[in-house]
Write a protein that holds these residues in place. Structure first.
Motif, PDB file in Angstrom:
ATOM      1  N   PRO A 237       0.843  -1.197   0.000  1.00 10.30           N
ATOM      2  CA  PRO A 237       0.000   0.000   0.000  1.00 10.30           C
ATOM      3  C   PRO A 237       0.882   1.253   0.000  1.00 10.30           C
ATOM      4  O   PRO A 237       2.044   1.200   0.393  1.00 10.30           O
ATOM      5  N   ASP A 238       0.323   2.357  -0.500  1.00  8.05           N
ATOM      6  CA  ASP A 238       1.076   3.595  -0.622  1.00  8.05           C
ATOM      7  C   ASP A 238       0.064   4.736  -0.576  1.00  8.05           C
ATOM      8  O   ASP A 238      -0.951   4.696  -1.274  1.00  8.05           O
ATOM      9  N   VAL A 239       0.345   5.745   0.256  1.00  5.85           N
ATOM     10  CA  VAL A 239      -0.596   6.847   0.458  1.00  5.85           C
ATOM     11  C   VAL A 239      -1.041   7.497  -0.854  1.00  5.85           C
ATOM     12  O   VAL A 239      -2.200   7.901  -0.985  1.00  5.85           O
ATOM     13  N   CYS A 240      -0.141   7.608  -1.829  1.00  2.00           N
ATOM     14  CA  CYS A 240      -0.550   8.333  -3.043  1.00  2.00           C
ATOM     15  C   CYS A 240      -1.633   7.575  -3.801  1.00  2.00           C
ATOM     16  O   CYS A 240      -2.427   8.179  -4.538  1.00  2.00           O
ATOM     17  N   TYR A 241      -1.747   6.257  -3.556  1.00  6.18           N
ATOM     18  CA  TYR A 241      -2.852   5.528  -4.199  1.00  6.18           C
ATOM     19  C   TYR A 241      -4.176   5.849  -3.526  1.00  6.18           C
ATOM     20  O   TYR A 241      -5.234   5.577  -4.079  1.00  6.18           O
ATOM     21  N   SER A 279       4.192  10.400   4.669  1.00  5.08           N
ATOM     22  CA  SER A 279       5.045   9.537   3.830  1.00  5.08           C
ATOM     23  C   SER A 279       4.182   8.540   3.049  1.00  5.08           C
ATOM     24  O   SER A 279       2.970   8.498   3.214  1.00  5.08           O
ATOM     25  N   ASP A 280       4.851   7.750   2.205  1.00  5.93           N
ATOM     26  CA  ASP A 280       4.084   6.800   1.366  1.00  5.93           C
ATOM     27  C   ASP A 280       3.525   5.665   2.221  1.00  5.93           C
ATOM     28  O   ASP A 280       2.448   5.142   1.938  1.00  5.93           O
ATOM     29  N   ARG A 281       4.283   5.271   3.256  1.00  3.89           N
ATOM     30  CA  ARG A 281       3.705   4.273   4.193  1.00  3.89           C
ATOM     31  C   ARG A 281       4.302   4.517   5.571  1.00  3.89           C
ATOM     32  O   ARG A 281       5.286   5.254   5.695  1.00  3.89           O
ATOM     33  N   VAL A 288       6.640  16.152  -0.089  1.00  2.00           N
ATOM     34  CA  VAL A 288       5.498  17.023  -0.417  1.00  2.00           C
ATOM     35  C   VAL A 288       4.456  16.255  -1.234  1.00  2.00           C
ATOM     36  O   VAL A 288       3.249  16.431  -1.059  1.00  2.00           O
ATOM     37  N   PHE A 289       4.949  15.381  -2.129  1.00  2.00           N
ATOM     38  CA  PHE A 289       4.075  14.611  -3.024  1.00  2.00           C
ATOM     39  C   PHE A 289       3.081  13.782  -2.220  1.00  2.00           C
ATOM     40  O   PHE A 289       1.869  13.872  -2.410  1.00  2.00           O
ATOM     41  N   HIS A 290       3.586  13.018  -1.207  1.00  2.00           N
ATOM     42  CA  HIS A 290       2.695  12.164  -0.409  1.00  2.00           C
ATOM     43  C   HIS A 290       1.903  12.951   0.620  1.00  2.00           C
ATOM     44  O   HIS A 290       0.802  12.552   1.005  1.00  2.00           O
ATOM     45  N   THR A 291       2.449  14.109   1.029  1.00  2.00           N
ATOM     46  CA  THR A 291       1.685  14.978   1.927  1.00  2.00           C
ATOM     47  C   THR A 291       0.439  15.472   1.201  1.00  2.00           C
ATOM     48  O   THR A 291      -0.672  15.422   1.732  1.00  2.00           O
TER      49      THR A 291
HETATM   50 ZN   LIG Z   1       3.417   6.913  -3.582  1.00  2.00          ZN
END
Ligand SMILES: [Zn+2]
Ligand SMILES: CN(C(=O)[C@H](Cc1cnc[nH]1)NC(=O)OCc1ccccc1)[C@@H](Cc1ccccc1)C(=O)N[C@@H](Cc1ccc(O)cc1)C(=O)NO
Length: 327
Positions: A237-241, A279-281, A288-291
Motif C-alpha cells: 500500500p502507498d498513500v498516493c494511491y 510519507s508513502d507508508r 510534499v508529493f505524499h503529503t
Molecule cells: Zn506513492
C-alpha cells in the motif's frame, strides 16, 4: 481554526488526528529550502511541487500563508516561448508542468495572467492523428498526457481546440479486459493510468464507456488489510494511491465498496506527527508529493475541517466552480 480540538471527531476510536499546523509548517519550509536533498532531487519538477504544496495549503485553509504575487511571478518565469511550461525556470516545456502551472494559477484565481490562446495552442499542438497526446515535442505517447490535455483545456474553457471525440476514442482503446486502463493500448492496468483515463472521461462526460462494476471491483481489490490502497495486485500500500484509486472509485460511484475509515486511519498513521509531512507508508521519509495525496485523500473521505477537492480536476471544488461555472 482547523486545529483538531475544534473538529468534530468524525471518525470514532483511536483515529490519530490530522496534524494540520505541522503539515502547513512542513510545506512552508520545503517551499523555502533550495539546496537540500529533496529540493535538488525534485528540482526538475519544482512546478509540480508548487502545485502539490499549494493545493495542500488550500485544502487546509492556509493558502494565504504564501506570497501570492511571488508565486505567480515565479510560475510565469517557467513559461517557454512555445507557450508550454517547464518544471523550473529555463527548463524545456512539457505537458506535465503545463497542467501544474494552470492549476496553481487557478488556485489563486489568476488564470487571466495567461495568454490563453498561446497555452491552449501548445497543448492542442500535441494531439496526434489517432487522438492520443504526446508529452512534448519528443513524442512520448501516454494516457497521462490525454488527461493533462483535457484537464488543462477544460480549466481554460478551450476544449474546442482539440478533437475531443478522437481523444475519447483513443482512451477507450486503452481499456483492458479487467476493466482498467494502461498507458497505451494493451498496456497493463495501473491505478495511476486508471485515474488519468477515468478523469479524462469524467471531464468530457464520457463515463458511459467505463464498466463501473468491473473497474470498481479491480479498484476495491487494491485495499489491503492495513486499510491502505496499492497500485496493482500484490504491491505494497502507498498513500498516493489513496488519491489514484479513491478518486477513480468516487468518479464511478463505487466508493462504498472500500472501508473508508480504515483508509483514513492508514493515511493518518503515515504522518510525521513531530516534524509534519506525510510519507508513502508508515515510518518512511515524508515528502510534499505524499503529503498532498494524503491530505487530498482525506478530503475525498470528507475528513472534518478540510475543503472538499474535485476528484477529476484535483483542485478544491470552490476553485473548479469559479473557473468552470464562472461562479
Ligand atoms: Zn506513492
Ligand atoms: C514522477 N512521479 C512518479 O513516478 C511517482 C513515483 C511514486 C510515488 N509513489 C510511488 N511511486 N508515481 C506516480 O505518480 O504514479 C502515479 C501515476 C502513474 C502513472 C500515471 C499517473 C499517475 C511523481 C513524482 C515522484 C517521483 C518519485 C517519488 C515521489 C514522487 C509524479 O510527479 N507524479 C505525477 C504523475 C506522473 C506519474 C508518472 C510519471 O512518469 C510522471 C508523472 C503527479 O502525480 N503529478 O501531480
Amino acid at each position: 481554526d482547523l486545529s483538531p480540538a475544534n473538529s468534530i471527531s468524525f471518525f470514532p476510536g483511536d483515529m490519530g488526528e490530522l496534524q494540520v499546523e505541522r503539515h502547513v509548517a512542513y510545506i512552508l519550509t520545503v517551499e523555502k529550502r533550495k539546496d537540500d536533498f529533496e529540493s535538488v532531487v525534485m528540482e526538475h519538477l519544482r512546478l509540480n511541487g508548487a502545485y502539490w504544496g499549494l493545493t495542500t495549503l488550500d485544502i487546509l485553509g492556509k493558502l494565504d500563508a504564501v506570497d501570492k504575487d511571488e508565486v505567480i511571478s515565479w510560475v510565469m518565469q517557467c513559461q517557454h516561448e512555445s507557450g508550454g511550461f517547464g518544471g523550473n525556470i529555463g527548463h524545456d516545456p512539457h505537458m506535465l508542468y503545463t497542467l501544474s502551472a494552470i492549476q496553481v494559477l487557478a488556485l489563486f484565481g489568476k488564470l487571466h495572467v495567461l495568454d490563453i490562446d498561446k497555452v491552449s495552442s501548445y497543448i492542442a499542438g500535441l494531439q496526434n492523428e489517432d487522438g492520443s497526446f504526446s508529452g512534448d515535442m519528443w513524442g512520448e505517447v501516454d494516457t497521462r498526457f490525454s488527461y493533462i490535455a483535457i484537464c488543462s483545456l477544460a480549466l481554460l474553457r478551450q476544449l474546442d481546440k482539440i478533437d475531443v471525440g478522437k481523444a475519447v476514442k483513443y482512451i477507450v482503446s486503452c481499456k483492458n479486459v479487467d476493466g482498467g486502463f494502461g498507458c497505451t493500448p494493451g498496456a497493463e492496468s495501473h491505478a495511476g493510468q486508471i485515474f488519468c483515463c477515468v478523469g479524462a472521461l469524467a471531464i468530457t462526460g464520457s463515463l458511459h464507456h467505463v464498466d463501473k462494476d468491473l473497474l470498481g471491483w479491480w479498484l476495491c481489490e487494491r485495499q489491503v488489510k492495513s486499510g491502505g490502497l496499492n497500485g496493482r495486485p500484490e504491491k505494497l500500500p502507498d498513500v498516493c494511491y489513496s488519491w489514484w484509486v479513491l478518486s477513480s472509485l468516487i468518479m464511478i460511484d463505487r466508493v462504498h465498496w472500500i472501508d473508508k475509515e480504515k483508509l483514513a486511519k492508514f493515511i493518518l498513521d503515515c504522518q510525521d506527527k513531530e516534524k509534519g509531512g506525510i510519507s508513502d507508508r508508515p515510518d518512511d521519509a515524508v515528502d510534499v508529493f505524499h503529503t498532498y495525496f494524503g491530505v487530498a485523500g482525506l478530503s475525498l473521505l470528507e475528513y472534518p475541517g478540510l475543503k472538499p477537492i474535485d476528484p477529476a480536476y484535483a483542485l478544491p471544488v470552490s476553485v473548479v466552480n469559479k473557473v468552470i461555472l464562472g461562479k
